[in-house]
Scaffold this motif. Structure first.
Motif, PDB file in Angstrom:
ATOM      1  N   UNK A  22      18.281  -9.208 -22.456  1.00 48.71           N
ATOM      2  CA  UNK A  22      18.263 -10.632 -21.686  1.00 48.71           C
ATOM      3  C   UNK A  22      17.749 -12.099 -22.272  1.00 48.71           C
ATOM      4  N   UNK A  23      18.336 -13.168 -22.127  1.00 49.81           N
ATOM      5  CA  UNK A  23      17.436 -14.089 -22.630  1.00 49.81           C
ATOM      6  C   UNK A  23      16.399 -14.486 -21.424  1.00 49.81           C
ATOM      7  N   UNK A  24      15.238 -15.229 -22.227  1.00 53.74           N
ATOM      8  CA  UNK A  24      14.165 -15.456 -21.508  1.00 53.74           C
ATOM      9  C   UNK A  24      14.523 -16.339 -20.034  1.00 53.74           C
ATOM     10  N   UNK A  25      15.567 -16.762 -19.915  1.00 58.46           N
ATOM     11  CA  UNK A  25      15.929 -17.593 -18.795  1.00 58.46           C
ATOM     12  C   UNK A  25      16.330 -16.641 -17.494  1.00 58.46           C
ATOM     13  N   UNK A  26      16.735 -15.411 -18.128  1.00 61.53           N
ATOM     14  CA  UNK A  26      17.293 -14.464 -16.883  1.00 61.53           C
ATOM     15  C   UNK A  26      16.144 -14.089 -15.969  1.00 61.53           C
ATOM     16  N   UNK A  27      16.600 -13.662 -14.847  1.00 60.65           N
ATOM     17  CA  UNK A  27      15.763 -13.426 -13.613  1.00 60.65           C
ATOM     18  C   UNK A  27      14.724 -12.161 -14.084  1.00 60.65           C
ATOM     19  N   UNK A  28      13.618 -12.111 -13.767  1.00 57.76           N
ATOM     20  CA  UNK A  28      12.668 -11.142 -13.978  1.00 57.76           C
ATOM     21  C   UNK A  28      13.184  -9.731 -13.564  1.00 57.76           C
ATOM     22  N   UNK A  29      13.748  -9.716 -12.425  1.00 57.25           N
ATOM     23  CA  UNK A  29      14.186  -8.250 -12.090  1.00 57.25           C
ATOM     24  C   UNK A  29      15.122  -7.798 -13.050  1.00 57.25           C
ATOM     25  N   UNK A  30      16.209  -8.644 -13.652  1.00 57.05           N
ATOM     26  CA  UNK A  30      17.209  -8.261 -14.399  1.00 57.05           C
ATOM     27  C   UNK A  30      16.463  -7.712 -15.775  1.00 57.05           C
ATOM     28  N   UNK A  31      15.474  -8.579 -16.135  1.00 61.32           N
ATOM     29  CA  UNK A  31      14.769  -8.041 -17.256  1.00 61.32           C
ATOM     30  C   UNK A  31      13.912  -6.788 -17.342  1.00 61.32           C
ATOM     31  N   UNK A  32      13.325  -6.772 -16.080  1.00 64.43           N
ATOM     32  CA  UNK A  32      12.744  -5.515 -15.895  1.00 64.43           C
ATOM     33  C   UNK A  32      13.574  -4.073 -15.798  1.00 64.43           C
ATOM     34  N   UNK A  33      14.740  -4.359 -15.265  1.00 64.91           N
ATOM     35  CA  UNK A  33      15.877  -3.134 -15.307  1.00 64.91           C
ATOM     36  C   UNK A  33      16.342  -3.014 -16.743  1.00 64.91           C
ATOM     37  N   UNK A  34      16.418  -4.053 -17.588  1.00 66.02           N
ATOM     38  CA  UNK A  34      16.937  -3.757 -18.824  1.00 66.02           C
ATOM     39  C   UNK A  34      15.970  -3.100 -19.936  1.00 66.02           C
ATOM     40  N   UNK A  35      14.533  -3.614 -19.556  1.00 64.41           N
ATOM     41  CA  UNK A  35      13.442  -2.942 -20.399  1.00 64.41           C
ATOM     42  C   UNK A  35      13.362  -1.584 -19.927  1.00 64.41           C
ATOM     43  N   UNK A  36      13.276  -1.194 -18.555  1.00 66.37           N
ATOM     44  CA  UNK A  36      13.126   0.093 -18.240  1.00 66.37           C
ATOM     45  C   UNK A  36      14.463   1.093 -18.902  1.00 66.37           C
ATOM     46  N   UNK A  37      15.441   0.482 -18.874  1.00 68.10           N
ATOM     47  CA  UNK A  37      16.549   1.455 -19.248  1.00 68.10           C
ATOM     48  C   UNK A  37      16.445   1.529 -20.883  1.00 68.10           C
TER      49      UNK A  37
END
Length: 186
Positions: A22-37
């Motif tokens: 996700x781009x840096x501007x995305x919400x933290x919870x979305x970035x966290x979900x992507x990172x964990x996946x």
């Protein structure tokens, strides 16, 4: 919609479906979900540890340029067996049938012991939390916990088909990492 978007990725020995970063501007919870996946899928993928780290780095290089410096710093210690993250212990000497050879209390190996030793068995402990992060502000307590493996390596033999003269009992007992330098030099 709460689901990660997957894309085929190839990196040296790895072929895997990974989420799009996700781009840096995305919400933290979305970035966290992507990172964990992403990290979960990388752990499950077939490939070498070095290739997995390289792919992880490549995924974030454009988005987070500082990741390159941090990844290279972490990988540096993993590439050097003399670093504090590696500990060698519980050395045993094995014959050609992988049976333990009990050595005496003398300062060095006897001629008979040098003739019979063909393998070394030892415990190798790897502790990523001991990585030297230098001036980087990395929380090593979040790195994986230490792991211990049993390793068997062929003993380095000299020209006379006996244990190499550079290998001494004293060094193995007091500085087992000295074996690394001996093996690299020969």
């Amino acid at each position: 919609n709460g689901h990660t978007v997957l894309k085929s990725d190839t990196w040296n020995s790895i072929r895997v479906q990974l989420p799009v970063v996700a781009p840096l501007s995305e919400e933290s919870r979305v970035k966290q979900a992507i990172f964990l996946s992403l990290t979960s899928k990388l752990r499950q993928a077939n490939g070498t540890w070095d290739d997995k780290a390289g792919l992880l780095f490549a995924k974030f290089d454009e988005t987070v340029p500082a990741a390159a410096t941090e990844a290279e710093t972490v990988l540096t210690d993993f590439k050097d067996l003399n670093k504090n993250i590696y500990q060698f212990s519980d050395f045993q000497y094995l014959n050609n049938l992988y049976e333990e050879i009990l050595v005496g209390n003398q300062a060095n190996f006897t001629a008979a012991e040098r003739n019979d030793i063909r393998f070394f068995r030892f415990a190798l402990t790897i502790n990523p939390r001991q990585i030297d992060t230098g001036t980087l502000n990395l929380d090593t307590s979040k790195f994986p916990a230490q792991a211990t493996l049993t390793v068997i390596v062929r003993a380095l033999l000299g020209n006379n088909d006996k244990l190499h003269q550079a290998i001494s009992k004293h060094d193995i007992i007091n500085n087992p990492k000295s074996l690394v330098q001996i093996y690299q030099a020969c």
